[in-house]
Design a protein around this motif. Structure first.
Motif, PDB file in Angstrom:
ATOM      1  N   LEU A   1       0.849  -1.193   0.000  1.00  0.00           N
ATOM      2  CA  LEU A   1       0.000   0.000   0.000  1.00  0.00           C
ATOM      3  C   LEU A   1       0.880   1.236   0.000  1.00  0.00           C
ATOM      4  CD1 LEU A   1      -2.683  -0.426   2.823  1.00  0.00           C
ATOM      5  CD2 LEU A   1      -3.109   0.389   0.505  1.00  0.00           C
ATOM      6  N   ALA A   2       0.848   2.001  -1.073  1.00  0.00           N
ATOM      7  CA  ALA A   2       1.584   3.274  -1.091  1.00  0.00           C
ATOM      8  C   ALA A   2       0.639   4.342  -0.552  1.00  0.00           C
ATOM      9  CB  ALA A   2       2.036   3.597  -2.507  1.00  0.00           C
ATOM     10  N   ILE A   3       0.922   4.829   0.654  1.00  0.00           N
ATOM     11  CA  ILE A   3      -0.061   5.697   1.314  1.00  0.00           C
ATOM     12  C   ILE A   3       0.108   7.171   0.944  1.00  0.00           C
ATOM     13  CG2 ILE A   3      -0.397   4.076   3.229  1.00  0.00           C
ATOM     14  CD1 ILE A   3       1.210   6.060   4.999  1.00  0.00           C
ATOM     15  N   THR A   4       1.170   7.498   0.251  1.00  0.00           N
ATOM     16  CA  THR A   4       1.378   8.869  -0.241  1.00  0.00           C
ATOM     17  C   THR A   4       2.367   8.801  -1.391  1.00  0.00           C
ATOM     18  OG1 THR A   4       2.200  11.087   0.337  1.00  0.00           O
ATOM     19  CG2 THR A   4       3.255   9.257   1.450  1.00  0.00           C
ATOM     20  N   ASP A   5       2.364   9.809  -2.243  1.00  0.00           N
ATOM     21  CA  ASP A   5       3.427   9.882  -3.260  1.00  0.00           C
ATOM     22  C   ASP A   5       4.447  10.953  -2.889  1.00  0.00           C
ATOM     23  OD1 ASP A   5       1.808  12.076  -3.714  1.00  0.00           O
ATOM     24  OD2 ASP A   5       1.711  11.823  -5.892  1.00  0.00           O
TER      25      ASP A   5
ATOM     26  N   THR B   1       4.187   1.646   2.198  1.00  0.00           N
ATOM     27  CA  THR B   1       5.278   2.289   1.480  1.00  0.00           C
ATOM     28  C   THR B   1       4.781   3.631   0.969  1.00  0.00           C
ATOM     29  OG1 THR B   1       6.794   1.988  -0.400  1.00  0.00           O
ATOM     30  CG2 THR B   1       4.718   0.797  -0.551  1.00  0.00           C
ATOM     31  N   GLY B   2       5.528   4.228   0.068  1.00  0.00           N
ATOM     32  CA  GLY B   2       5.118   5.528  -0.456  1.00  0.00           C
ATOM     33  C   GLY B   2       5.858   5.803  -1.752  1.00  0.00           C
ATOM     34  N   GLY B   3       6.096   7.041  -2.033  1.00  0.00           N
ATOM     35  CA  GLY B   3       6.499   8.200  -1.275  1.00  0.00           C
ATOM     36  C   GLY B   3       7.157   7.758   0.025  1.00  0.00           C
ATOM     37  N   GLU B   4       7.251   8.672   0.922  1.00  0.00           N
ATOM     38  CA  GLU B   4       7.774   8.286   2.237  1.00  0.00           C
ATOM     39  C   GLU B   4       6.588   8.142   3.194  1.00  0.00           C
ATOM     40  OE1 GLU B   4      10.290   7.050   3.644  1.00  0.00           O
ATOM     41  OE2 GLU B   4       9.453   7.292   5.650  1.00  0.00           O
ATOM     42  N   PRO B   5       6.323   6.913   3.667  1.00  0.00           N
ATOM     43  CA  PRO B   5       5.112   6.717   4.474  1.00  0.00           C
ATOM     44  C   PRO B   5       5.061   7.599   5.717  1.00  0.00           C
ATOM     45  CG  PRO B   5       6.464   4.699   4.404  1.00  0.00           C
ATOM     46  CD  PRO B   5       7.028   5.641   3.400  1.00  0.00           C
ATOM     47  N   PHE B   6       6.236   7.825   6.357  1.00  0.00           N
ATOM     48  CA  PHE B   6       6.199   8.613   7.594  1.00  0.00           C
ATOM     49  C   PHE B   6       6.106  10.114   7.314  1.00  0.00           C
ATOM     50  CE2 PHE B   6       8.119   4.563   8.736  1.00  0.00           C
ATOM     51  CZ  PHE B   6       7.227   4.172   9.722  1.00  0.00           C
ATOM     52  N   ALA B   7       6.094  10.479   6.022  1.00  0.00           N
ATOM     53  CA  ALA B   7       5.848  11.889   5.677  1.00  0.00           C
ATOM     54  C   ALA B   7       4.346  12.179   5.682  1.00  0.00           C
ATOM     55  CB  ALA B   7       6.445  12.203   4.306  1.00  0.00           C
ATOM     56  N   ARG B   8       3.533  11.121   5.712  1.00  0.00           N
ATOM     57  CA  ARG B   8       2.082  11.356   5.820  1.00  0.00           C
ATOM     58  C   ARG B   8       1.681  11.311   7.292  1.00  0.00           C
ATOM     59  NH1 ARG B   8      -3.167   8.659   2.685  1.00  0.00           N
ATOM     60  NH2 ARG B   8      -4.698   9.695   4.028  1.00  0.00           N
ATOM     61  N   ARG B   9       0.923  12.335   7.700  1.00  0.00           N
ATOM     62  CA  ARG B   9       0.515  12.418   9.101  1.00  0.00           C
ATOM     63  C   ARG B   9      -0.285  11.169   9.498  1.00  0.00           C
ATOM     64  NH1 ARG B   9      -3.087  17.249   9.965  1.00  0.00           N
ATOM     65  NH2 ARG B   9      -1.383  18.316   8.927  1.00  0.00           N
ATOM     66  N   ASP B  10      -0.083  10.741  10.736  1.00  0.00           N
ATOM     67  CA  ASP B  10      -0.855   9.628  11.318  1.00  0.00           C
ATOM     68  C   ASP B  10      -0.631   8.279  10.646  1.00  0.00           C
ATOM     69  OD1 ASP B  10      -1.878  11.249  13.274  1.00  0.00           O
ATOM     70  OD2 ASP B  10      -3.652  11.796  12.105  1.00  0.00           O
ATOM     71  N   CYS B  11       0.549   8.136  10.061  1.00  0.00           N
ATOM     72  CA  CYS B  11       0.892   6.830   9.479  1.00  0.00           C
ATOM     73  C   CYS B  11       0.912   5.740  10.560  1.00  0.00           C
ATOM     74  CB  CYS B  11       2.267   6.960   8.800  1.00  0.00           C
ATOM     75  SG  CYS B  11       2.956   5.408   8.280  1.00  0.00           S
ATOM     76  N   VAL B  12       1.470   6.075  11.733  1.00  0.00           N
ATOM     77  CA  VAL B  12       1.611   5.043  12.776  1.00  0.00           C
ATOM     78  C   VAL B  12       0.244   4.591  13.315  1.00  0.00           C
ATOM     79  CG1 VAL B  12       2.565   4.552  15.070  1.00  0.00           C
ATOM     80  CG2 VAL B  12       3.979   5.680  13.335  1.00  0.00           C
TER      81      VAL B  12
ATOM     82  N   PRO C   1       6.705   7.009 -14.937  1.00  0.00           N
ATOM     83  CA  PRO C   1       6.266   7.345 -13.579  1.00  0.00           C
ATOM     84  C   PRO C   1       7.422   7.330 -12.586  1.00  0.00           C
ATOM     85  CG  PRO C   1       5.599   5.106 -14.137  1.00  0.00           C
ATOM     86  CD  PRO C   1       6.290   5.656 -15.341  1.00  0.00           C
ATOM     87  N   SER C   2       7.202   7.975 -11.445  1.00  0.00           N
ATOM     88  CA  SER C   2       8.186   7.890 -10.356  1.00  0.00           C
ATOM     89  C   SER C   2       7.852   6.665  -9.506  1.00  0.00           C
ATOM     90  CB  SER C   2       8.106   9.135  -9.487  1.00  0.00           C
ATOM     91  OG  SER C   2       8.747   8.906  -8.253  1.00  0.00           O
ATOM     92  N   MET C   3       8.882   5.994  -9.009  1.00  0.00           N
ATOM     93  CA  MET C   3       8.638   4.872  -8.105  1.00  0.00           C
ATOM     94  C   MET C   3       7.859   5.358  -6.873  1.00  0.00           C
ATOM     95  SD  MET C   3       9.306   1.701  -8.391  1.00  0.00           S
ATOM     96  CE  MET C   3      10.813   0.865  -8.760  1.00  0.00           C
ATOM     97  N   ALA C   4       7.976   6.640  -6.554  1.00  0.00           N
ATOM     98  CA  ALA C   4       7.270   7.169  -5.376  1.00  0.00           C
ATOM     99  C   ALA C   4       5.759   7.148  -5.575  1.00  0.00           C
ATOM    100  CB  ALA C   4       7.741   8.594  -5.084  1.00  0.00           C
ATOM    101  N   SER C   5       5.285   7.107  -6.819  1.00  0.00           N
ATOM    102  CA  SER C   5       3.845   7.052  -7.053  1.00  0.00           C
ATOM    103  C   SER C   5       3.335   5.616  -7.050  1.00  0.00           C
ATOM    104  CB  SER C   5       3.497   7.731  -8.387  1.00  0.00           C
ATOM    105  OG  SER C   5       4.063   6.983  -9.456  1.00  0.00           O
ATOM    106  N   ILE C   6       4.252   4.668  -6.903  1.00  0.00           N
ATOM    107  CA  ILE C   6       3.884   3.244  -6.943  1.00  0.00           C
ATOM    108  C   ILE C   6       4.246   2.565  -5.616  1.00  0.00           C
ATOM    109  CG2 ILE C   6       4.235   1.057  -8.161  1.00  0.00           C
ATOM    110  CD1 ILE C   6       5.249   2.686 -10.562  1.00  0.00           C
ATOM    111  N   GLY C   7       5.356   2.989  -5.041  1.00  0.00           N
ATOM    112  CA  GLY C   7       5.735   2.435  -3.741  1.00  0.00           C
ATOM    113  C   GLY C   7       6.850   1.399  -3.805  1.00  0.00           C
ATOM    114  N   GLY C   8       7.454   1.228  -4.962  1.00  0.00           N
ATOM    115  CA  GLY C   8       8.579   0.300  -5.058  1.00  0.00           C
ATOM    116  C   GLY C   8       8.126  -1.109  -5.371  1.00  0.00           C
TER     117      GLY C   8
END
Ligand code: SAM
Length: 335
Positions: A27-31, A78-89, A328-335
């Protein structure tokens, strides 16, 4: 994390049209990302999805329940950077308890992750994949466009101290030197972790890296190390090797060579809520549209089963049949 008390009896198994069991959802929760790795995104002008268009956490919780009911047991955030999205934890705390989920993993660049490690440990995270391409601060800065190597190292040591299972992901570019490979591999000599070297893939967000992917990584590593392959339990993305005198192990992810497609058990959901059944496809099902039109869980499940039943045989076929307007950027897919 294993939840021994959980019954799996109500869960189906999900198989594709090539006989592969599908058990793993990324799950990519942000890009959005707090780094700008040169092989992933441009420095300026990265095209991010407007925040209001990405899946809400409640929607993702609902989707995870549906996928778990179909037989998905392993989740990766995953993301983007998952911990860059608020309330990831708090979101992770919700999904780790969903019936049928036996493993929750996260892939992170480690920039702001260290402060969350106590919570991750407490919730029973199954493992952290930490992206780290170099131990040289200058090269780190030139690759990621940020002078933040110490943050990543703090995350690495924080995982080791807490005994959170740790893998280091290192993308090998054309420019990557043998010294760089040897020094990163040295982490596996010193610590109980797995360093996985990854072929660069053509997902660079149109940043000028137009020369596709890197291959022949195995030959390159074989020239540097005395590789003794560990018998891996299938399905697996990486080939893992033991090395004499090493505390940990090293591995290779031959994603661009499409070496692991025959046993691929993965699905992906993008931040926009699109289901991908192959890294190289353009998305096969608009889950967000279904969620937004009040579709029943049973109908969504059926649509997922149908999509999985039309899966490409491998990433080469998917790449050939799916024309892409932009890289596309890998950040829009999550790796
Ligand atoms: N921000 C998190 C991180 O850095 O781990 C998660 C998302 S990141 C897109 C996931 C992984 O994709 C990272 O290990 C990153 O190095 C890798 N990646 C990004 N672009 C890539 C490319 N063009 N080829 C191969 N791997 C790539």
């Amino acid at each position: 994390m294993v939840h021994p008390g959980k019954s799996l009896s109500s869960h189906q198994s999900l198989n594709d049209n090539h006989g592969r069991a599908i058990t793993y959802l990324r799950l990519a929760i942000t890009d959005r990302c707090n780094l700008r790795c040169r092989y992933c995104m441009p420095d300026q002008g990265a095209k991010f999805v407007p925040y209001k268009e990405i899946l809400r956490y409640e929607e993702m919780v609902r989707l995870v329940r549906i996928f778990a009911g179909l037989g998905i047991n392993k989740l990766r955030i995953t993301g983007g950077e998952p911990f860059a999205r608020r309330d990831c934890v708090p979101f992770m705390q919700k999904i780790i308890g969903i019936d049928g989920v036996t493993g929750l993993f996260v892939t992170t660049n480690g920039i702001v992750t260290a402060s969350h490690l106590d919570d991750l440990k407490k919730m029973g995270i199954s493992g952290v994949n930490l992206s780290l391409d170099t131990l040289d601060p200058q090269y780190f800065k030139s690759l990621t466009r940020h002078d933040l190597l110490d943050n990543v190292l703090a995350t690495m040591h924080g995982c080791l101290e807490r005994e959170i299972p740790l893998k280091i992901n290192t993308v090998v570019l054309e420019e990557t030197t043998d010294e760089n490979i040897l020094s990163i591999a040295g982490l596996a000599k010193q610590y109980p972790l797995i360093v996985r070297f990854i072929e660069k893939m053509p997902f660079s967000g149109g940043n000028g890296f137009k020369n596709g992917g890197t291959e022949k990584l195995r030959q390159r590593l074989a020239g540097l190390f005395d590789l003794n392959e560990v018998h891996s339990v299938l399905p697996t993305t990486a080939r893992i090797f033991e090395l004499p005198g090493f505390f940990g192990k090293i591995g290779i992810i031959e994603g661009h060579s499409r070496k692991f497609c025959p046993t691929c058990n993965k699905l992906r959901i993008t931040p926009l809520g699109v289901l991908k059944t192959c890294l190289y496809d353009n998305g096969v099902l608009d889950l967000k549209a279904m969620l937004h039109s009040n579709t029943d869980d049973a109908v969504i499940s059926k649509a997922i089963i149908d999509s999985v039943g039309k899966r490409y045989v491998n990433g080469l076929e998917a790449e050939e049949l799916c024309t892409r307007r932009d890289e596309p950027s890998m950040a829009s897919i999550g790796g």
